[in-house]
Design a protein around this motif. Structure first.
Motif, PDB file in Angstrom:
ATOM      1  N   ILE A   1     -17.883 112.739 -57.964  1.00  0.00           N
ATOM      2  CA  ILE A   1     -17.611 112.214 -59.238  1.00  0.00           C
ATOM      3  C   ILE A   1     -17.431 113.303 -60.056  1.00  0.00           C
ATOM      4  CG2 ILE A   1     -18.625 111.238 -61.246  1.00  0.00           C
ATOM      5  CD1 ILE A   1     -19.609 108.911 -59.727  1.00  0.00           C
TER       6      ILE A   1
ATOM      7  N   VAL B   1     -17.766 115.315 -63.505  1.00  0.00           N
ATOM      8  CA  VAL B   1     -18.476 114.953 -64.625  1.00  0.00           C
ATOM      9  C   VAL B   1     -18.208 115.715 -65.922  1.00  0.00           C
ATOM     10  CG1 VAL B   1     -20.851 114.643 -65.501  1.00  0.00           C
ATOM     11  CG2 VAL B   1     -20.256 114.264 -63.146  1.00  0.00           C
TER      12      VAL B   1
ATOM     13  N   ALA C   1     -19.390 110.497 -66.978  1.00  0.00           N
ATOM     14  CA  ALA C   1     -19.769 110.498 -65.459  1.00  0.00           C
ATOM     15  C   ALA C   1     -19.433 109.246 -64.870  1.00  0.00           C
ATOM     16  CB  ALA C   1     -21.074 110.651 -65.274  1.00  0.00           C
ATOM     17  N   ARG C   2     -18.073 108.954 -64.994  1.00  0.00           N
ATOM     18  CA  ARG C   2     -17.507 107.720 -64.342  1.00  0.00           C
ATOM     19  C   ARG C   2     -16.168 108.160 -63.552  1.00  0.00           C
ATOM     20  NH1 ARG C   2     -16.577 106.622 -69.767  1.00  0.00           N
ATOM     21  NH2 ARG C   2     -14.403 106.685 -70.442  1.00  0.00           N
ATOM     22  N   TRP C   3     -15.509 109.334 -63.686  1.00  0.00           N
ATOM     23  CA  TRP C   3     -14.162 109.734 -63.011  1.00  0.00           C
ATOM     24  C   TRP C   3     -14.329 110.022 -61.782  1.00  0.00           C
ATOM     25  CZ3 TRP C   3      -9.625 108.095 -65.165  1.00  0.00           C
ATOM     26  CH2 TRP C   3      -9.547 107.974 -66.760  1.00  0.00           C
TER      27      TRP C   3
ATOM     28  N   LEU D   1     -21.826 103.328 -56.470  1.00  0.00           N
ATOM     29  CA  LEU D   1     -21.089 104.145 -57.573  1.00  0.00           C
ATOM     30  C   LEU D   1     -21.695 103.961 -58.936  1.00  0.00           C
ATOM     31  CD1 LEU D   1     -17.513 103.902 -56.539  1.00  0.00           C
ATOM     32  CD2 LEU D   1     -18.864 105.874 -56.382  1.00  0.00           C
ATOM     33  N   ILE D   2     -22.095 102.712 -59.365  1.00  0.00           N
ATOM     34  CA  ILE D   2     -22.827 102.491 -60.622  1.00  0.00           C
ATOM     35  C   ILE D   2     -23.870 103.242 -60.899  1.00  0.00           C
ATOM     36  CG2 ILE D   2     -23.514 100.416 -60.052  1.00  0.00           C
ATOM     37  CD1 ILE D   2     -22.303 101.090 -63.236  1.00  0.00           C
TER      38      ILE D   2
ATOM     39  N   SER E   1     -23.389 106.987 -61.156  1.00  0.00           N
ATOM     40  CA  SER E   1     -23.250 107.445 -62.599  1.00  0.00           C
ATOM     41  C   SER E   1     -24.235 107.252 -63.510  1.00  0.00           C
ATOM     42  CB  SER E   1     -22.062 106.458 -63.090  1.00  0.00           C
ATOM     43  OG  SER E   1     -21.007 106.682 -62.426  1.00  0.00           O
ATOM     44  N   ASN E   2     -25.113 106.095 -63.353  1.00  0.00           N
ATOM     45  CA  ASN E   2     -26.456 106.051 -64.172  1.00  0.00           C
ATOM     46  C   ASN E   2     -27.197 107.072 -63.768  1.00  0.00           C
ATOM     47  OD1 ASN E   2     -25.583 103.702 -65.436  1.00  0.00           O
ATOM     48  ND2 ASN E   2     -26.487 102.345 -63.836  1.00  0.00           N
TER      49      ASN E   2
ATOM     50  N   ILE F   1     -26.623 110.284 -62.803  1.00  0.00           N
ATOM     51  CA  ILE F   1     -26.066 111.549 -63.561  1.00  0.00           C
ATOM     52  C   ILE F   1     -26.544 111.513 -65.063  1.00  0.00           C
ATOM     53  CG2 ILE F   1     -24.136 112.585 -64.050  1.00  0.00           C
ATOM     54  CD1 ILE F   1     -22.961 111.811 -61.595  1.00  0.00           C
TER      55      ILE F   1
END
Length: 358
Positions: free
Chosen positions: A189, A191, A206-208, A296-297, A300-301, A303
């Motif tokens: 990911i 960031v 932090a989602r790409w 993935l979710i 992101s959390n 990070i």
């Protein structure tokens, strides 16, 4: 040995008390386990990346009530223990079953704890990851960072912006999972973060997917919209991977004059704070550098949660030993482009600043 002697033999194996009377086995026995209190273990800070006082007085009250509402059935795991399970996962990047075993928690429970605690901490993003109110002293600190010999630092700098990759261990469980494969051929990911002069996170995205270019992330983020609407009056410092805009200064690709060379040196000294911050961030939370195998979710959390915790460590002055920061360097990615694209206003604004260093 006849049958009666055999009965007496096995009968004598039952425990007896001091008066040689049979114990009453109808009363249920109480089993006591010799389990060490995790909050009073040796080298607590090395194991959990925070001191006991910060965990008890800052991190735990931050999400204590939400954890109790989330886990309120059966025999829930205490929020104090859930915090430690999650922090141990951040500090080791080990298998969840190992982190659970260390604190007598099953692997499914450890997985739920990491997901829930990370999400609740990430929801505190606006509370800890934000622009400061006193921008005058904030920009003065950036000017001090960029001083080069007799030349002053850049004025009106809001933050240093850059991107870093957080590795994903397993193949992402999405339809177009190859989009997460970056240019170094591993899943990640990308960031994006804006960092202040003290190494604090001021903004994070932090989602790409890992294949997304840095400039594309900035083009689509909310921060760019705020600068275009002049909600922020200063400007950012970025590398050559970003376009040169009125509110985003990039280095000169091929400096030819003395002023351009001086500007580049001042620019690099100012922007280095974001590279150092990424290094200290990944040293404090090794899960970010060794890779994450969560959904993935949840990745992101995690990070964002690590960024929130990093800012908490700065606010509480809960630093790690300096020898770890010196000996465990993190190699950051750099862009080797000749020059960055940009707008006419962006190049004109940069040239105006460069002329001040003649």
């Amino acid at each position: 040995m006849d049958i009666f002697e055999e009965i007496d033999y096995y009968d004598n194996l039952f425990p007896v008390d001091d008066s040689n009377r049979r114990l009453n086995f109808s009363v249920p026995l109480r089993y006591l386990r010799d389990v060490q209190d995790p909050y009073h273990c040796e080298n607590f800070k090395k194991r959990y990346r925070f001191s006991q006082d910060v965990v008890k007085s800052v991190i735990l009250p931050l999400i204590d009530q939400d954890l109790r509402k989330l886990c309120n059935r059966g025999h829930p795991i205490a929020p104090e223990l859930q915090i430690l399970v999650c922090l141990r996962f951040y500090a080791t990047a080990s298998f969840q079953i190992v982190c659970g075993d260390l604190l007598c928690v099953s692997q499914p429970a450890a997985s739920n704890i990491v997901a829930n605690v990370s999400r609740l901490i990430a929801l505190r993003q606006r509370q800890y990851i934000k622009y400061p109110q006193d921008m005058v002293s904030h920009r003065a600190q950036f000017a001090q960072l960029g001083r080069y010999q007799e030349y002053p630092g850049l004025r009106n700098v809001d933050g240093a912006i850059d991107c870093t990759h957080v590795k994903i261990v397993n193949t992402p469980g999405v339809e177009h999972h190859e989009a997460f494969r970056n240019r170094k051929s591993y899943f990640s990911i990308n960031v994006q973060a804006v960092v202040g002069p003290f190494g604090n996170f001021m903004d994070i995205v932090a989602r790409w997917a890992g294949s997304t270019h840095d400039s594309r992330i900035f083009q689509m983020c909310l921060l760019r919209t705020k600068y275009m609407q002049q909600q922020h009056t200063g400007y950012l410092i970025g590398d050559s991977g970003y376009p040169c805009l009125r509110f985003l200064l990039t280095p000169v690709g091929t400096p030819t004059t003395h002023a351009e060379q001086t500007y580049n040196k001042v620019h690099i000294k100012t922007r280095n704070v974001v590279e150092r911050t990424f290094g200290r961030w990944k040293q404090r939370f090794p899960c970010l550098s060794r890779g994450l195998g969560n959904k993935l979710i949840t990745v992101s959390n995690i990070i964002v949660a690590c960024a929130v915790l990093f800012n908490i460590s700065l606010v509480t002055n809960d630093m790690m030993p300096s020898y770890e920061e010196e000996n465990e360097g993190i190699e950051e990615e750099t862009n080797n482009e000749s020059d960055s694209p940009g707008t006419t206003d962006g190049f004109a604004f940069r040239n105006t600043i460069i002329n001040n260093y003649v």
